[in-house]
Design a protein around this motif. Structure first.
Motif, PDB file in Angstrom:
ATOM      1  N   HIS A 147       2.807  13.616  -2.100  1.00 31.52           N
ATOM      2  CA  HIS A 147       1.973  13.715  -3.306  1.00 31.52           C
ATOM      3  C   HIS A 147       1.586  15.162  -3.570  1.00 31.52           C
ATOM      4  O   HIS A 147       1.709  15.664  -4.716  1.00 31.52           O
ATOM      5  CB  HIS A 147       0.731  12.844  -3.125  1.00 31.52           C
ATOM      6  CG  HIS A 147      -0.150  12.769  -4.336  1.00 31.52           C
ATOM      7  ND1 HIS A 147      -0.970  13.796  -4.730  1.00 31.52           N
ATOM      8  CD2 HIS A 147      -0.322  11.771  -5.251  1.00 31.52           C
ATOM      9  CE1 HIS A 147      -1.617  13.438  -5.826  1.00 31.52           C
ATOM     10  NE2 HIS A 147      -1.245  12.219  -6.161  1.00 31.52           N
ATOM     11  N   GLU A 168       0.828  -1.206   0.000  1.00 29.41           N
ATOM     12  CA  GLU A 168       0.000   0.000   0.000  1.00 29.41           C
ATOM     13  C   GLU A 168       0.865   1.259   0.000  1.00 29.41           C
ATOM     14  O   GLU A 168       0.542   2.241  -0.680  1.00 29.41           O
ATOM     15  CB  GLU A 168      -0.930  -0.024   1.211  1.00 29.41           C
ATOM     16  CG  GLU A 168      -1.982  -1.140   1.129  1.00 29.41           C
ATOM     17  CD  GLU A 168      -2.780  -1.323   2.402  1.00 29.41           C
ATOM     18  OE1 GLU A 168      -2.532  -0.548   3.372  1.00 29.41           O
ATOM     19  OE2 GLU A 168      -3.635  -2.218   2.450  1.00 29.41           O
ATOM     20  N   ARG A 195       3.991   5.650  -5.650  1.00 31.93           N
ATOM     21  CA  ARG A 195       3.816   5.615  -7.103  1.00 31.93           C
ATOM     22  C   ARG A 195       2.867   6.724  -7.550  1.00 31.93           C
ATOM     23  O   ARG A 195       3.114   7.403  -8.558  1.00 31.93           O
ATOM     24  CB  ARG A 195       3.281   4.253  -7.541  1.00 31.93           C
ATOM     25  CG  ARG A 195       4.278   3.110  -7.449  1.00 31.93           C
ATOM     26  CD  ARG A 195       3.626   1.813  -7.902  1.00 31.93           C
ATOM     27  NE  ARG A 195       3.175   1.917  -9.285  1.00 31.93           N
ATOM     28  CZ  ARG A 195       2.331   1.045  -9.864  1.00 31.93           C
ATOM     29  NH1 ARG A 195       1.859   0.032  -9.157  1.00 31.93           N
ATOM     30  NH2 ARG A 195       1.981   1.201 -11.122  1.00 31.93           N
ATOM     31  N   SER A 196       1.787   6.903  -6.807  1.00 34.30           N
ATOM     32  CA  SER A 196       0.831   7.955  -7.136  1.00 34.30           C
ATOM     33  C   SER A 196       1.485   9.328  -7.074  1.00 34.30           C
ATOM     34  O   SER A 196       1.246  10.186  -7.941  1.00 34.30           O
ATOM     35  CB  SER A 196      -0.363   7.891  -6.175  1.00 34.30           C
ATOM     36  OG  SER A 196      -1.279   8.927  -6.426  1.00 34.30           O
ATOM     37  N   ALA A 197       2.341   9.535  -6.063  1.00 31.47           N
ATOM     38  CA  ALA A 197       3.034  10.821  -5.930  1.00 31.47           C
ATOM     39  C   ALA A 197       4.006  11.040  -7.087  1.00 31.47           C
ATOM     40  O   ALA A 197       4.096  12.147  -7.640  1.00 31.47           O
ATOM     41  CB  ALA A 197       3.767  10.872  -4.593  1.00 31.47           C
ATOM     42  N   ASP A 255       3.811   9.693 -10.050  1.00 30.44           N
ATOM     43  CA  ASP A 255       2.993   9.917 -11.246  1.00 30.44           C
ATOM     44  C   ASP A 255       2.536  11.372 -11.316  1.00 30.44           C
ATOM     45  O   ASP A 255       2.529  11.982 -12.396  1.00 30.44           O
ATOM     46  CB  ASP A 255       1.765   8.996 -11.227  1.00 30.44           C
ATOM     47  CG  ASP A 255       2.117   7.527 -11.432  1.00 30.44           C
ATOM     48  OD1 ASP A 255       3.220   7.245 -11.930  1.00 30.44           O
ATOM     49  OD2 ASP A 255       1.285   6.679 -11.082  1.00 30.44           O
ATOM     50  N   ALA A 256       2.153  11.917 -10.152  1.00 25.96           N
ATOM     51  CA  ALA A 256       1.680  13.306 -10.108  1.00 25.96           C
ATOM     52  C   ALA A 256       2.762  14.273 -10.559  1.00 25.96           C
ATOM     53  O   ALA A 256       2.471  15.320 -11.145  1.00 25.96           O
ATOM     54  CB  ALA A 256       1.207  13.646  -8.698  1.00 25.96           C
ATOM     55  N   ASP A 275       2.211   1.906  -3.424  1.00 24.55           N
ATOM     56  CA  ASP A 275       1.225   2.505  -4.319  1.00 24.55           C
ATOM     57  C   ASP A 275       1.040   3.996  -4.027  1.00 24.55           C
ATOM     58  O   ASP A 275       0.805   4.792  -4.953  1.00 24.55           O
ATOM     59  CB  ASP A 275      -0.108   1.763  -4.190  1.00 24.55           C
ATOM     60  CG  ASP A 275      -0.044   0.358  -4.789  1.00 24.55           C
ATOM     61  OD1 ASP A 275       0.906   0.094  -5.550  1.00 24.55           O
ATOM     62  OD2 ASP A 275      -0.932  -0.458  -4.494  1.00 24.55           O
ATOM     63  N   LEU A 276       1.146   4.387  -2.762  1.00 18.78           N
ATOM     64  CA  LEU A 276       1.050   5.810  -2.425  1.00 18.78           C
ATOM     65  C   LEU A 276       2.208   6.590  -3.039  1.00 18.78           C
ATOM     66  O   LEU A 276       2.011   7.691  -3.582  1.00 18.78           O
ATOM     67  CB  LEU A 276       1.033   5.994  -0.909  1.00 18.78           C
ATOM     68  CG  LEU A 276      -0.248   5.586  -0.183  1.00 18.78           C
ATOM     69  CD1 LEU A 276      -0.066   5.713   1.332  1.00 18.78           C
ATOM     70  CD2 LEU A 276      -1.426   6.440  -0.643  1.00 18.78           C
ATOM     71  N   HIS A 329       1.155  11.029   1.604  1.00 22.07           N
ATOM     72  CA  HIS A 329       0.111  11.900   1.046  1.00 22.07           C
ATOM     73  C   HIS A 329       0.637  13.335   0.897  1.00 22.07           C
ATOM     74  O   HIS A 329       0.343  14.011  -0.101  1.00 22.07           O
ATOM     75  CB  HIS A 329      -1.126  11.878   1.942  1.00 22.07           C
ATOM     76  CG  HIS A 329      -1.968  10.643   1.788  1.00 22.07           C
ATOM     77  ND1 HIS A 329      -2.594  10.317   0.607  1.00 22.07           N
ATOM     78  CD2 HIS A 329      -2.285   9.654   2.673  1.00 22.07           C
ATOM     79  CE1 HIS A 329      -3.269   9.183   0.756  1.00 22.07           C
ATOM     80  NE2 HIS A 329      -3.097   8.761   2.001  1.00 22.07           N
TER      81      HIS A 329
END
Length: 388
Positions: A380, A294, A300-302, A304-305, A297-298, A377
């Protein structure tokens, strides 16, 4: 005249020190060092407290480690990998995996021997080899999937090769070596009579279909492999510095002889707590893997942003990200830029390469996701603002 010994004269301050200081100056969220910002599970902490209160564990531990921890290491290898270890003669407890690797090199490698190192590499490997007066021979892992070229690896082996340092799951790339890759390494080691020093500290940090396979479990390899691991990553207890080395007693004897004159023994009560921790039920290991899946994935999202590219890591708690679409400077320059502009810290991988292959660090930075969800978070949001 310099008062510094020649054997350490070339060892400068690590990049981690510089980045940590810069991150503090700019109040940056620090994804540089692989150090969790959350605590060790409370039941493991309580086991240390109980050991301290027992009153008979506050003196030197046995040099090879407490009987309980050596047995737990052997039981763990049998439980997860079906590898049978002699807890009396086949296990040495060390001050973290870092000392375990150093003791293995000092105990098994002679001056002038060659030691193959896959790069990028953990930063203690090469200084350890040089202090043993041996010769590092470098073989690169090639991006974006961080695999070795079989021809390059074969060309690195010679009659002078004494050992290979193999790190899987791999820091800093997150690559988990496949059975095919490990079998190729094993064939070369058998052909050239070479020992493997297997750094497996991220052994339980794999994701998806990836599975950690100890090279010691392959045919003919137990007799020529020393396996190094530790409690720091597995139990979020990097400050406890409890590691271990296990393998065939003939190899472990060399490690033991070096270890006794490096630290002799390590913290006594904490060993008892780690013995307890290694025997936790399978639910702990499954939850541990899910926790980090998890967090991966957090991050990765950051990334990607921010528009950063990367190969999804199969293991460890690191991602090597390609920043070349956003920034044209060196990895060190990008790291300083990110700290100053986004207040997010990462590590430039230059120090994980030999001078001959330092160009391979260009365009990449290492991010650690062993951090609280709250911090990830916030990362991100900061990286998103940077892109805007």
């Amino acid at each position: 005249m310099s008062t510094v010994a020649q054997r350490v004269a070339s060892f400068g301050t690590t990049i981690f020190t510089e980045i940590n200081q810069l991150a503090q100056q700019h109040s940056a969220l620090n994804l540089g060092q692989g150090k969790p910002d959350f605590d060790t599970p409370p039941e493991i902490v309580e086991a240390v407290v109980q050991a301290l209160r027992a009153g008979n564990l506050n003196q030197y531990a046995p040099g090879d480690g407490t009987p309980a921890l050596r047995q737990a290491v052997a039981d763990h290898a049998a439980r997860f990998y079906q590898v049978e270890i002699d807890p009396l003669r086949g296990v040495v407890v060390t001050s973290g995996a870092t000392e375990g690797i150093f003791a293995a090199i000092l105990g098994l490698v002679d001056p002038g021997d060659e030691v193959i190192v896959l790069e990028p590499f953990y930063d203690s490997y090469v200084p350890n080899i040089l202090m043993a007066q041996a010769v590092p021979v470098f073989v690169p892992l090639h991006p974006p999937h961080w695999q070795f070229d079989p021809d390059e690896l074969r060309a690195a082996f010679s009659k002078k090769t004494r050992a290979v340092i193999l790190n899987t799951p791999h820091n800093p790339t997150g690559h988990v070596f496949s059975r095919e890759e490990l079998s190729f390494i094993a064939e070369l080691c058998l052909e050239y009579n070479v020992t493997v020093i297997a750094d497996e500290v991220y052994e339980h940090l794999t994701f998806g279909e990836a599975q950690h396979l100890p090279i010691a479990s392959l045919p003919g390899m137990f007799e020529r492999t020393v396996t190094v691991s530790s409690s720091g990553k597995l139990f979020s207890a990097t400050g406890w510095k409890i590691g271990w080395v296990y393998g065939h007693p003939d190899l472990i004897e060399g490690v033991r002889r070096a270890h006794q004159f490096i630290t002799f023994s390590v913290h006594h009560p904490t060993q008892e707590a780690i013995a307890f921790a290694l025997n936790l039920p399978n639910d702990y290991y499954q939850d541990f893997r899910q926790l980090y899946a998890e967090k991966r994935d957090l991050l990765r999202s950051a990334l990607d942003a921010a528009g950063l590219r990367y190969a999804v890591p199969d293991g460890t708690y690191f991602i090597m990200a390609d920043y070349s679409a956003l920034f044209s400077g060196s990895a060190v320059e990008f790291t300083r830029y990110l700290i100053q502009e986004a207040r997010v810290a990462c590590i430039p991988p230059d120090s994980f390469y030999s001078p001959a292959h330092a160009h391979l660090a260009q365009g990449y930075a290492r991010f650690a996701f062993c951090k609280s969800d709250e911090m990830l978070h916030q990362v991100h949001e900061r990286l998103l603002r940077l892109r805007r």
